[in-house]
Motif scaffolding. Structure first.
Motif, PDB file in Angstrom:
ATOM      1  N   LEU A  30      -2.204  -6.170  -8.282  1.00  0.00           N
ATOM      2  CA  LEU A  30      -0.906  -6.026  -7.626  1.00  0.00           C
ATOM      3  C   LEU A  30       0.149  -6.847  -8.373  1.00  0.00           C
ATOM      4  N   ALA A  31       1.255  -6.203  -8.709  1.00  0.00           N
ATOM      5  CA  ALA A  31       2.337  -6.914  -9.383  1.00  0.00           C
ATOM      6  C   ALA A  31       3.045  -7.867  -8.421  1.00  0.00           C
ATOM      7  N   ARG A  32       3.114  -7.482  -7.148  1.00  0.00           N
ATOM      8  CA  ARG A  32       3.757  -8.299  -6.116  1.00  0.00           C
ATOM      9  C   ARG A  32       2.885  -8.267  -4.874  1.00  0.00           C
ATOM     10  N   PRO A  33       2.904  -9.339  -4.093  1.00  0.00           N
ATOM     11  CA  PRO A  33       2.051  -9.364  -2.902  1.00  0.00           C
ATOM     12  C   PRO A  33       2.564  -8.451  -1.793  1.00  0.00           C
ATOM     13  N   SER A  34       1.642  -8.018  -0.953  1.00  0.00           N
ATOM     14  CA  SER A  34       1.974  -7.370   0.304  1.00  0.00           C
ATOM     15  C   SER A  34       1.594  -8.317   1.427  1.00  0.00           C
ATOM     16  N   TYR A  35       1.935  -7.943   2.665  1.00  0.00           N
ATOM     17  CA  TYR A  35       1.720  -8.821   3.805  1.00  0.00           C
ATOM     18  C   TYR A  35       1.164  -8.008   4.973  1.00  0.00           C
ATOM     19  N   ILE A  36       0.334  -8.653   5.782  1.00  0.00           N
ATOM     20  CA  ILE A  36      -0.231  -7.999   6.965  1.00  0.00           C
ATOM     21  C   ILE A  36      -0.001  -8.901   8.170  1.00  0.00           C
ATOM     22  N   MET A  37       0.592  -8.326   9.210  1.00  0.00           N
ATOM     23  CA  MET A  37       0.906  -9.073  10.423  1.00  0.00           C
ATOM     24  C   MET A  37       0.207  -8.439  11.614  1.00  0.00           C
ATOM     25  N   GLY A  38      -0.388  -9.271  12.473  1.00  0.00           N
ATOM     26  CA  GLY A  38      -0.977  -8.799  13.722  1.00  0.00           C
ATOM     27  C   GLY A  38       0.068  -8.779  14.821  1.00  0.00           C
ATOM     28  N   THR A  39       0.121  -7.693  15.585  1.00  0.00           N
ATOM     29  CA  THR A  39       1.134  -7.542  16.631  1.00  0.00           C
ATOM     30  C   THR A  39       0.484  -7.458  18.010  1.00  0.00           C
ATOM     31  N   MET A 258      -0.956   2.525  -1.329  1.00  0.00           N
ATOM     32  CA  MET A 258       0.461   2.202  -1.186  1.00  0.00           C
ATOM     33  C   MET A 258       0.863   0.910  -1.901  1.00  0.00           C
ATOM     34  N   MET A 259       0.033  -0.121  -1.806  1.00  0.00           N
ATOM     35  CA  MET A 259       0.454  -1.461  -2.238  1.00  0.00           C
ATOM     36  C   MET A 259       0.798  -1.590  -3.717  1.00  0.00           C
ATOM     37  N   PRO A 260       0.122  -0.885  -4.633  1.00  0.00           N
ATOM     38  CA  PRO A 260       0.540  -1.000  -6.039  1.00  0.00           C
ATOM     39  C   PRO A 260       1.926  -0.413  -6.305  1.00  0.00           C
ATOM     40  N   GLU A 261       2.339   0.543  -5.468  1.00  0.00           N
ATOM     41  CA  GLU A 261       3.626   1.204  -5.669  1.00  0.00           C
ATOM     42  C   GLU A 261       4.780   0.421  -5.050  1.00  0.00           C
ATOM     43  N   ARG A 262       4.535  -0.112  -3.842  1.00  0.00           N
ATOM     44  CA  ARG A 262       5.581  -0.848  -3.130  1.00  0.00           C
ATOM     45  C   ARG A 262       4.946  -2.005  -2.359  1.00  0.00           C
TER      46      ARG A 262
END
Length: 294
Positions: A30-39, A258-262
């Motif tokens: 991954l070039a940039r991190p993604s994030y995961i939030m619990g709701t 999805m994550m590698p693209e955005r």
């Protein structure tokens, strides 16, 4: 009954000690991190400001991804579709699904939560049992979140804040998939679950408050414990798999694509995050580094 109680827990959540709701996903190309939030569907939007790293995630993401994209859920057409699926056939209204004695049990519990509002079960008998159940579960959660405001909830507010920053929204599931999960199971099973929940109202109320408290303290381990303890019996693993783990396994490949693209900010029910079959571990199994935001 096991499936029913788990559905209700997941409706609230539309969880090593993990006292954190927001996680960073990095590495594995991954070039940039993604994030995961619990709701939590009943939690107030004000909780956003209590979650460590939330501003970083909102600024750093390119897109916010919910279980379902908010506009596809909040629009008039979606609300009409949801309402249609909540309605029972004329030959399967509540007074026809229950014996008079069973109906009286459900009516007593319904009046406990809605009587002060002047709402009677007889006015709602055309609704499917799970539609009644989700309303009862919401009222139970209000014991912990008394300032509930349907127009100011955390899961929608995160998407709205991201949208205000110019970030679009997307969903992991369709509206129809969520409708099927909630309302299109056999009505006899829904009725059985509603009746049992009313017979054990004190127990279900205790579990609902425990879930809400665990979420407010960002205790994902406790959320997982409450969910698994509320799902009992020989078919426990089958129920957990059908309503929790199977969905996790369906979501992760979509996120991997999805994550590698955005860079994504993923917002899903907190019960989907923890444990060996949770989204966090499934991403680790794919080679990603998953760590709590500080």
């Amino acid at each position: 009954m096991k499936r029913f109680s788990l559905i209700l827990a997941l409706c609230l959540l539309a969880v090593a000690a993990q006292a954190q709701l927001l996680w960073k996903v990095s590495g594995n190309g991954l070039a940039r991190p993604s994030y995961i939030m619990g709701t939590h569907h009943m939690a107030p939007a004000s909780m956003i400001d209590e979650i460590a790293g939330m501003d970083i995630a909102l600024e750093g993401c390119d897109i916010v991804v919910g279980e379902i994209e908010k506009d596809s859920l909040m629009g008039q057409e979606a609300q009409m579709r949801m309402a249609q699926h909540m309605m029972a056939p004329a030959d399967s209204t509540l007074d026809k699904l229950f014996t008079p004695e069973e109906y009286a049990i459900v009516e007593q519990v319904f009046d406990k939560y809605f009587g002060a509002m002047g709402v009677k079960l007889s006015q709602m008998k055309m609704l499917k049992p799970n539609a009644i159940s989700t309303q009862l579960q919401a009222m139970q959660a209000l014991k912990y979140f008394p300032n509930f405001d349907a127009n100011n909830l955390i899961d929608v507010a995160v998407q709205e804040r991201a949208n205000a920053l110019g970030k679009p929204s997307a969903g992991l599931e369709t509206l129809q998939e969520q409708i099927d999960l909630l309302f299109n199971t056999p009505l006899t099973e829904q009725a059985e679950g509603l009746l049992e929940a009313c017979k054990q109202d004190d127990k279900f109320l205790e579990q609902s408050v425990a879930l809400s408290e665990a979420y407010a303290t960002q205790n994902l381990d406790r959320i997982l414990t409450v969910i698994t303890e509320s799902t009992e019996g020989e078919d426990k693993e089958e129920a957990l798999d059908a309503l929790l783990y199977e969905r996790n396994r369906a979501w992760v490949p979509k996120l991997v694509e999805m994550m590698p693209e955005r860079a994504c900010l993923v917002c899903v029910g907190a019960g989907h995050l923890p444990g060996p079959q949770g989204v966090l571990q499934l991403l680790r199994d794919r080679g990603y580094t998953v760590e709590p935001m500080q």
